[in-house]
Design a protein around this motif. Sequence first.
Motif, PDB file in Angstrom:
ATOM      1  N   PRO A   6     -24.659  17.149  12.910  1.00  0.00           N
ATOM      2  CA  PRO A   6     -23.880  17.031  11.669  1.00  0.00           C
ATOM      3  C   PRO A   6     -24.647  17.357  10.397  1.00  0.00           C
ATOM      4  O   PRO A   6     -24.137  18.107   9.581  1.00  0.00           O
ATOM      5  N   PRO A   7     -25.897  16.885  10.190  1.00  0.00           N
ATOM      6  CA  PRO A   7     -26.588  17.256   8.954  1.00  0.00           C
ATOM      7  C   PRO A   7     -26.834  18.761   8.846  1.00  0.00           C
ATOM      8  O   PRO A   7     -26.729  19.335   7.779  1.00  0.00           O
ATOM      9  N   GLU A   8     -27.154  19.423   9.968  1.00  0.00           N
ATOM     10  CA  GLU A   8     -27.369  20.870   9.947  1.00  0.00           C
ATOM     11  C   GLU A   8     -26.090  21.602   9.562  1.00  0.00           C
ATOM     12  O   GLU A   8     -26.116  22.564   8.811  1.00  0.00           O
ATOM     13  N   PRO A  28     -16.642  24.858   5.910  1.00  0.00           N
ATOM     14  CA  PRO A  28     -15.434  24.025   5.861  1.00  0.00           C
ATOM     15  C   PRO A  28     -15.383  23.035   7.025  1.00  0.00           C
ATOM     16  O   PRO A  28     -15.894  23.310   8.115  1.00  0.00           O
ATOM     17  N   THR A  29     -14.749  21.894   6.800  1.00  0.00           N
ATOM     18  CA  THR A  29     -14.707  20.836   7.810  1.00  0.00           C
ATOM     19  C   THR A  29     -14.059  21.311   9.111  1.00  0.00           C
ATOM     20  O   THR A  29     -14.487  20.930  10.192  1.00  0.00           O
ATOM     21  N   GLY A  30     -13.040  22.159   9.014  1.00  0.00           N
ATOM     22  CA  GLY A  30     -12.397  22.682  10.229  1.00  0.00           C
ATOM     23  C   GLY A  30     -13.352  23.475  11.095  1.00  0.00           C
ATOM     24  O   GLY A  30     -13.351  23.356  12.327  1.00  0.00           O
ATOM     25  N   VAL A  31     -14.192  24.270  10.476  1.00  0.00           N
ATOM     26  CA  VAL A  31     -15.183  25.053  11.217  1.00  0.00           C
ATOM     27  C   VAL A  31     -16.258  24.129  11.780  1.00  0.00           C
ATOM     28  O   VAL A  31     -16.703  24.298  12.916  1.00  0.00           O
ATOM     29  N   LEU A  50     -18.973  21.506  16.371  1.00  0.00           N
ATOM     30  CA  LEU A  50     -19.461  20.260  16.959  1.00  0.00           C
ATOM     31  C   LEU A  50     -18.589  19.765  18.115  1.00  0.00           C
ATOM     32  O   LEU A  50     -18.946  18.802  18.786  1.00  0.00           O
ATOM     33  N   GLY A  51     -17.421  20.405  18.307  1.00  0.00           N
ATOM     34  CA  GLY A  51     -16.533  19.987  19.387  1.00  0.00           C
ATOM     35  C   GLY A  51     -15.898  18.631  19.142  1.00  0.00           C
ATOM     36  O   GLY A  51     -15.657  17.881  20.079  1.00  0.00           O
ATOM     37  N   ARG A  52     -15.635  18.306  17.863  1.00  0.00           N
ATOM     38  CA  ARG A  52     -15.047  17.016  17.495  1.00  0.00           C
ATOM     39  C   ARG A  52     -13.893  17.253  16.543  1.00  0.00           C
ATOM     40  O   ARG A  52     -13.762  18.331  15.963  1.00  0.00           O
ATOM     41  N   GLU A  54     -11.630  16.873  13.025  1.00  0.00           N
ATOM     42  CA  GLU A  54     -11.995  16.843  11.605  1.00  0.00           C
ATOM     43  C   GLU A  54     -12.140  15.405  11.111  1.00  0.00           C
ATOM     44  O   GLU A  54     -13.035  15.107  10.319  1.00  0.00           O
ATOM     45  N   ASP A  55     -11.253  14.520  11.581  1.00  0.00           N
ATOM     46  CA  ASP A  55     -11.343  13.108  11.180  1.00  0.00           C
ATOM     47  C   ASP A  55     -12.657  12.488  11.636  1.00  0.00           C
ATOM     48  O   ASP A  55     -13.279  11.705  10.904  1.00  0.00           O
ATOM     49  N   ALA A  56     -13.103  12.828  12.840  1.00  0.00           N
ATOM     50  CA  ALA A  56     -14.369  12.299  13.339  1.00  0.00           C
ATOM     51  C   ALA A  56     -15.538  12.826  12.522  1.00  0.00           C
ATOM     52  O   ALA A  56     -16.481  12.086  12.227  1.00  0.00           O
ATOM     53  N   ILE A  57     -15.469  14.104  12.121  1.00  0.00           N
ATOM     54  CA  ILE A  57     -16.527  14.696  11.299  1.00  0.00           C
ATOM     55  C   ILE A  57     -16.594  13.976   9.957  1.00  0.00           C
ATOM     56  O   ILE A  57     -17.674  13.593   9.488  1.00  0.00           O
ATOM     57  N   ARG A  58     -15.427  13.780   9.326  1.00  0.00           N
ATOM     58  CA  ARG A  58     -15.389  13.105   8.017  1.00  0.00           C
ATOM     59  C   ARG A  58     -15.898  11.662   8.121  1.00  0.00           C
ATOM     60  O   ARG A  58     -16.657  11.196   7.274  1.00  0.00           O
ATOM     61  N   ALA A  59     -15.457  10.950   9.156  1.00  0.00           N
ATOM     62  CA  ALA A  59     -15.868   9.549   9.326  1.00  0.00           C
ATOM     63  C   ALA A  59     -17.374   9.446   9.547  1.00  0.00           C
ATOM     64  O   ALA A  59     -18.041   8.588   8.961  1.00  0.00           O
ATOM     65  N   ASN A  60     -17.910  10.317  10.374  1.00  0.00           N
ATOM     66  CA  ASN A  60     -19.350  10.295  10.646  1.00  0.00           C
ATOM     67  C   ASN A  60     -20.142  10.650   9.390  1.00  0.00           C
ATOM     68  O   ASN A  60     -21.156  10.018   9.085  1.00  0.00           O
ATOM     69  N   ALA A  61     -19.679  11.643   8.647  1.00  0.00           N
ATOM     70  CA  ALA A  61     -20.371  12.040   7.421  1.00  0.00           C
ATOM     71  C   ALA A  61     -20.350  10.904   6.405  1.00  0.00           C
ATOM     72  O   ALA A  61     -21.361  10.623   5.752  1.00  0.00           O
ATOM     73  N   GLU A  62     -19.201  10.239   6.279  1.00  0.00           N
ATOM     74  CA  GLU A  62     -19.095   9.116   5.343  1.00  0.00           C
ATOM     75  C   GLU A  62     -20.026   7.979   5.760  1.00  0.00           C
ATOM     76  O   GLU A  62     -20.709   7.391   4.922  1.00  0.00           O
ATOM     77  N   ALA A  63     -20.076   7.683   7.054  1.00  0.00           N
ATOM     78  CA  ALA A  63     -20.924   6.601   7.551  1.00  0.00           C
ATOM     79  C   ALA A  63     -22.408   6.901   7.312  1.00  0.00           C
ATOM     80  O   ALA A  63     -23.195   5.995   7.058  1.00  0.00           O
ATOM     81  N   GLU A  64     -22.790   8.185   7.384  1.00  0.00           N
ATOM     82  CA  GLU A  64     -24.181   8.564   7.199  1.00  0.00           C
ATOM     83  C   GLU A  64     -24.507   8.944   5.754  1.00  0.00           C
ATOM     84  O   GLU A  64     -25.642   9.297   5.453  1.00  0.00           O
TER      85      GLU A  64
END
Length: 62
Positions: free
Chosen positions: A4-6, A13-16, A21-23, A25-35
Amino acid sequence: MATPPEVADGNIPTGVRSIKLGRSEDAIRANAEAEGISLAPANRPPYGNVSSLPLLPTGIGA
């Protein structure tokens, strides 16, 4: 597979990101917010660039 940091550093864009990452968009946003990782693009103004608008022709109907 990218971490995710890379992916966040790449100004992608979050969709890409979700595809890379094979996840979801909601999971990407949640993980980014948590980190504490910002997913906002660093090189674009929030409401577009006024200078990129097409110029109107002059002298028409004058």
